[in-house]
Write an enzyme that holds these catalytic residues in place. Structure first.
Site, PDB file in Angstrom:
ATOM      1  CE  LYS A   1       8.931  27.318  -2.739  1.00  0.00           C
ATOM      2  NZ  LYS A   1       9.792  28.468  -3.096  1.00  0.00           N
TER       3      LYS A   1
ATOM      4  CB  SER B   1       7.247  31.547  -3.075  1.00  0.00           C
ATOM      5  OG  SER B   1       8.462  30.930  -3.461  1.00  0.00           O
TER       6      SER B   1
ATOM      7  CB  SER C   1      11.299  32.230  -2.909  1.00  0.00           C
ATOM      8  OG  SER C   1      10.253  32.933  -3.496  1.00  0.00           O
TER       9      SER C   1
HETATM   10  N1  GLN Z   1       8.786  37.161  -4.675  1.00  0.00           N
HETATM   11  C1  GLN Z   1       9.480  37.002  -5.929  1.00  0.00           C
HETATM   12  C2  GLN Z   1       8.471  36.739  -7.014  1.00  0.00           C
HETATM   13  O1  GLN Z   1       7.337  36.832  -6.747  1.00  0.00           O
HETATM   14  C3  GLN Z   1      10.483  35.901  -5.814  1.00  0.00           C
HETATM   15  C4  GLN Z   1       9.885  34.554  -5.839  1.00  0.00           C
HETATM   16  C5  GLN Z   1      10.891  33.447  -5.724  1.00  0.00           C
HETATM   17  O2  GLN Z   1      12.049  33.672  -5.361  1.00  0.00           O
HETATM   18  N2  GLN Z   1      10.455  32.251  -6.105  1.00  0.00           N
HETATM   19  O3  GLN Z   1       8.790  36.450  -8.112  1.00  0.00           O
END
Ligand code: GLN
Length: 498
Positions: free
Chosen positions: A80, A155, A179
């Protein structure tokens, strides 16, 4: 050369390389060429790293010739793009870090290279890991390999799509509120968030430090377990690192007598959970019962009512503090039209950050500001403690908790982009584990009528990561026997390359 390398597990690839049936360089070239072709359609990678990959592979081959073996010998991996690999860009899919080259190596990636893994490239994400669809990437969104008109989740959508399309057998993601697990669910693969502190965060670009964890994405539970065993362990460079290491599971759990808690508030259409997902979860529960598990309904009102509110105070607050460093002085982009120091800060941040990141910084700065701190940030921390207590109490009654990973399967691009709240609701079932620091895994449990994957989430008590993966493996195995058609499904487009 073997034409079906992309259908092999990471464990099988390592075995082939260690036993000299194939070289790491051959494996690497195979996956690089596959990734080059598929990435034009899916955009899972921000960029590939062919030079680094070949150099690493040749190095592994030399050592294997000298009699050494490696846990992940020649296994290609996607990283990532918020994890630092020395000498390679770390963009966080943000304009502000577009040209930032990391001067150091994160702990997790250095462990990977020592274990013989090969860096194929850096995967796309929502800018600074804020989002649930990769549509917030400042570059371009990633597409879901199951249906190119839909999002892969986020994400870590790039990592999930790269694995689902078999551009790489495994990938690393980060999980602050879901994410890793949510994109794994939407892409039909396995994704796991380990116990907080089990994996070092050194070299991970911080979003919300008390919630962030690095974890594995893979096509199956065994590979996820192997990858976790490589990246876990104490690290003195991360002050929140546990004195613990995850050991790779050798067998699946016997599910006889296992107590599974079904959170009432997330069952049967609660919390906007799509009916087809509820049905699939119910069939999975039936399968668990046939294997001897007991299913017990539990009520967790705090978790179901307050997690989202607490998360969207704590995560933005920590983000507003962590992202203060991107001001044009030390890291990445600087606006050149500024007329003085303050103007440079303002212009750099205004043009460098995308709208979702700006929204989070504003919410967080507000929640931390004098006069509001007690009402928002402090209150959220207090409720967070109560949420952990509710979990602790529940884990006295059951061994694991089961929920759908996501209330929805993959949704069309643009569906939620202008409605932040509905985007935030995607994480309703995944956020609780982050707030309480618990391990949680998403495994595929079926498909909806549009042939889009459905994910099932299992959560357990802190540091019960091994048990959790053993249970997930038993489920995966049973599903394979019970419904081999479902478990053998692959996105159509993956057969069209190589
Ligand atoms: N979708 C969640 C957010 O927008 C979690 C994101 C994540 O786990 N990095 O914060």
């Amino acid at each position: 050369m073997n034409k079906d390398l992309h259908l092999k597990k990471a464990t099988e690839i390592a075995e082939l390389v260690n036993s000299k049936k194939i070289t790491a360089t051959e494996v690497t070239k195979y996956f690089l060429s596959r990734a080059e072709k598929l990435n034009t359609k899916i955009n899972a990678f921000n960029f590939l790293t062919p030079e680094l990959a070949i150099e690493q592979a040749q190095n592994i081959d030399k050592q294997i010739q000298d009699g050494k073996t490696f846990i992940l010998a020649g296994v290609p991996i996607g990283i990532k793009d918020n994890l630092n690999v020395k000498g390679i860009k770390t963009t966080c899919s943000s304009q502000i870090l577009k040209n930032y080259v990391s001067p150091y190596e994160s702990t997790v990636t250095s462990k990977l290279w020592e274990a013989g893994a090969i860096c194929i490239g850096k995967t796309n994400l929502d800018e600074f890991a804020m989002g649930s669809s990769t549509e917030h990437s400042a570059f371009a969104p990633t597409k879901n390999p199951w249906d190119l008109q839909t999002v892969p989740g986020g994400s870590s959508g790039g990592s999930a799509a790269a694995v689902a399309s078999r551009m790489v057998p495994i990938a690393l993601g980060s999980d602050t509120g879901g994410s890793i697990r949510q994109p794994a669910a939407l892409c039909g693969i396995v994704g796991m968030k380990p116990t907080y502190g089990l994996v070092s965060r050194y070299g991970l670009v911080a979003f919300a430090s008390s919630l962030d964890q690095v974890g594995p994405l893979a096509t199956n539970v065994e590979d996820a377990s192997l990858l976790l065993s490589v990246i876990s362990g104490h690290d003195e460079k991360d002050s929140t690192s546990l004195e613990a290491k995850y050991e790779h599971i050798s067998a699946q759990a016997d599910l006889k007598g296992l107590k599974i808690g079904l959170i009432r508030e997330f069952a049967s259409n609660g919390k906007g959970i799509n009916q087809e997902i509820s049905n699939s979860i119910n069939s999975s529960l039936q399968l668990f019962k046939e294997l001897g598990a007991e299913v017990k309904e539990v009520s967790m009102p705090l978790i179901s009512e307050h997690c989202l509110d607490v998360y969207y105070v704590i995560a933005p607050s920590e983000a507003s503090s962590n992202l203060a460093r991107y001001d044009g002085v030390r890291f990445g982009y600087r606006d050149t039209e500024a007329t003085g120091l303050l103007s440079m800060y303002k212009k750099t941040r205004a043009t460098g950050f995308g709208s979702e990141v700006v929204r989070r910084i504003m919410i967080g700065t507000y929640a931390l500001s004098s006069g509001y701190y007690d009402a928002y940030y402090k209150k959220a921390q207090q409720v967070r403690k109560l949420i952990s207590d509710e979990f602790e109490k529940t884990f006295k009654e059951v061994d694991v908790l089961l929920t759908p990973t996501s209330p929805l399967t993959a949704f069309p691009f643009g569906d939620k982009l202008n409605d932040p709240l509905s985007m935030y609701l995607c994480d309703i079932a995944t956020i609780p584990a982050n707030l309480a620091g618990l391990p949680a895994i998403s495994v595929n449990c079926g498909f909806d009528s549009s042939n889009l994957p459905i994910g099932l989430q299992l959560m357990s008590g802190q540091q019960k990561d091994q048990k959790l993966l053993q249970i997930a493996k038993a489920f995966e195995e049973a599903l394979r026997k019970n419904n081999s058609q479902v478990s053998a499904k692959l996105p159509e487009l993956i057969g069209k390359v190589n």
